[in-house]
Design an enzyme around this catalytic site. Sequence first.
Site, PDB file in Angstrom:
ATOM      1  N   HIS A 167     -17.547  41.650  11.698  1.00  0.00           N
ATOM      2  CA  HIS A 167     -16.672  42.263  10.708  1.00  0.00           C
ATOM      3  C   HIS A 167     -15.893  41.101  10.108  1.00  0.00           C
ATOM      4  CE1 HIS A 167     -14.097  45.567   9.032  1.00  0.00           C
ATOM      5  NE2 HIS A 167     -13.335  44.502   8.832  1.00  0.00           N
ATOM      6  N   ASP A 218     -23.023  51.204   6.900  1.00  0.00           N
ATOM      7  CA  ASP A 218     -21.661  51.320   7.430  1.00  0.00           C
ATOM      8  C   ASP A 218     -21.146  52.742   7.265  1.00  0.00           C
ATOM      9  OD1 ASP A 218     -19.299  50.558   8.678  1.00  0.00           O
ATOM     10  OD2 ASP A 218     -18.385  49.767   6.857  1.00  0.00           O
ATOM     11  N   LYS A 246     -20.986  42.823  18.728  1.00  0.00           N
ATOM     12  CA  LYS A 246     -20.172  43.040  17.526  1.00  0.00           C
ATOM     13  C   LYS A 246     -18.778  42.452  17.690  1.00  0.00           C
ATOM     14  CE  LYS A 246     -18.906  44.603  13.524  1.00  0.00           C
ATOM     15  NZ  LYS A 246     -19.172  45.918  12.940  1.00  0.00           N
ATOM     16  N   HIS A 268     -26.435  49.076  10.210  1.00  0.00           N
ATOM     17  CA  HIS A 268     -25.004  49.170  10.493  1.00  0.00           C
ATOM     18  C   HIS A 268     -24.590  50.625  10.368  1.00  0.00           C
ATOM     19  CE1 HIS A 268     -20.712  47.372   9.916  1.00  0.00           C
ATOM     20  NE2 HIS A 268     -20.646  48.597  10.430  1.00  0.00           N
ATOM     21  N   HIS A 321     -21.505  44.278   5.988  1.00  0.00           N
ATOM     22  CA  HIS A 321     -20.876  44.922   4.832  1.00  0.00           C
ATOM     23  C   HIS A 321     -20.155  43.924   3.922  1.00  0.00           C
ATOM     24  CE1 HIS A 321     -17.511  44.647   7.564  1.00  0.00           C
ATOM     25  NE2 HIS A 321     -17.765  45.772   8.203  1.00  0.00           N
ATOM     26  N   HIS A 360     -22.166  54.009  12.138  1.00  0.00           N
ATOM     27  CA  HIS A 360     -21.206  54.619  13.062  1.00  0.00           C
ATOM     28  C   HIS A 360     -21.642  56.057  13.346  1.00  0.00           C
ATOM     29  CE1 HIS A 360     -18.174  51.388  12.670  1.00  0.00           C
ATOM     30  NE2 HIS A 360     -18.647  51.290  11.441  1.00  0.00           N
TER      31      HIS A 360
END
Length: 342
Positions: A136, A246, A99, A13, A174, A15
């Site tokens: 999420h 994350d 996602k 995970h 997460h 970004h």
Amino acid sequence: MQKLTITRPDDWHLHLRDGAALKAVLPHTVRQFARAIVMPNLKPPVRSVVDAAAYRDRIIAAIPAGKQFEPLMTLYLTDNTSPADIIAAKASQFVKAVKYYPAGATTNSDFGVTDIRKCDPVFKAMEQVDMPLLLHGEVADRDVDMFDREKVFIEKQLLPLKQRFPNLRVVLEHITTSDAVQFVLAAHNIAATITPQHLLFNRNSLFKGGIRPHFYCLPILKREEHRQALLQAAISGNPKFFLGTDSAPHSRDSKENSCGCAGCYSALHAMELYAEVFEHADALDKLEAFASFYGPDFYQLPRNTEQITLAKTTWRIPDEVPFTESGLVPLRAGQEMTWQMA
């Protein structure tokens, strides 16, 4: 133990952003991880295989010379995603998951799903082609307390979703609560990622001596009892729980203002943070499987064959690292670490 050598891990995970931000942060991930599941919440989001291919090309172009790294792409689920998009994603072989963001729940989630049941035709296609769904796991309802959003999501949305699609492979990303741990343990075809910040800190860290914006992330840090539940899950040796940082880069000025962004930046020193967590729990022998084995097994990918070495040494996390318009503050900036990648 003065050195720990493990199979090179993956980040399930991550970004990376785009443009100058991508070029600034990617080397930190490449130093430690062989692969990463890349989040699709750009502006505009990565909604199609064409979008994913173009983004993947930009990531590959930004990999430092002489380094190896494989970006594993994802599609951003919207109310308008179709079963045909899922078939194309599976056929691409480089799109590994889809996602789900509830609309308005987190950074760049304005394109997210307004009602999860609208996506049932898409979930049916995903179940048929065995494409994982990444969640999420929060509701975005304004009448739900911020600290209860994960628990309410599990009760009202995730449980019915799994009843409708029992064979859909799901990653609850997460996770932050004992409720999530218990659900993952009991459910079929579901796994969870756990971040370093949710293993290291509880919600007191947000308010120690004042507002601490660099500890603000979504889902938000929870009570100590929930941190302890996550820790026990991470060190349990249960293959349903694996590493996902994350890591979310936001410039200092976008974090330190009257309406700061949510996200912790850990890509700089992720494995050192996890090593500290596992050492304090007397579970260093469980780190390799959590970081390097259970993720690829769930995603049905081969395990890596290269290795990394972490050495016991003291060093100081920098106050910030170069980024775009202002610096980027890493998690626990300015504090000492006791493990370092050799």
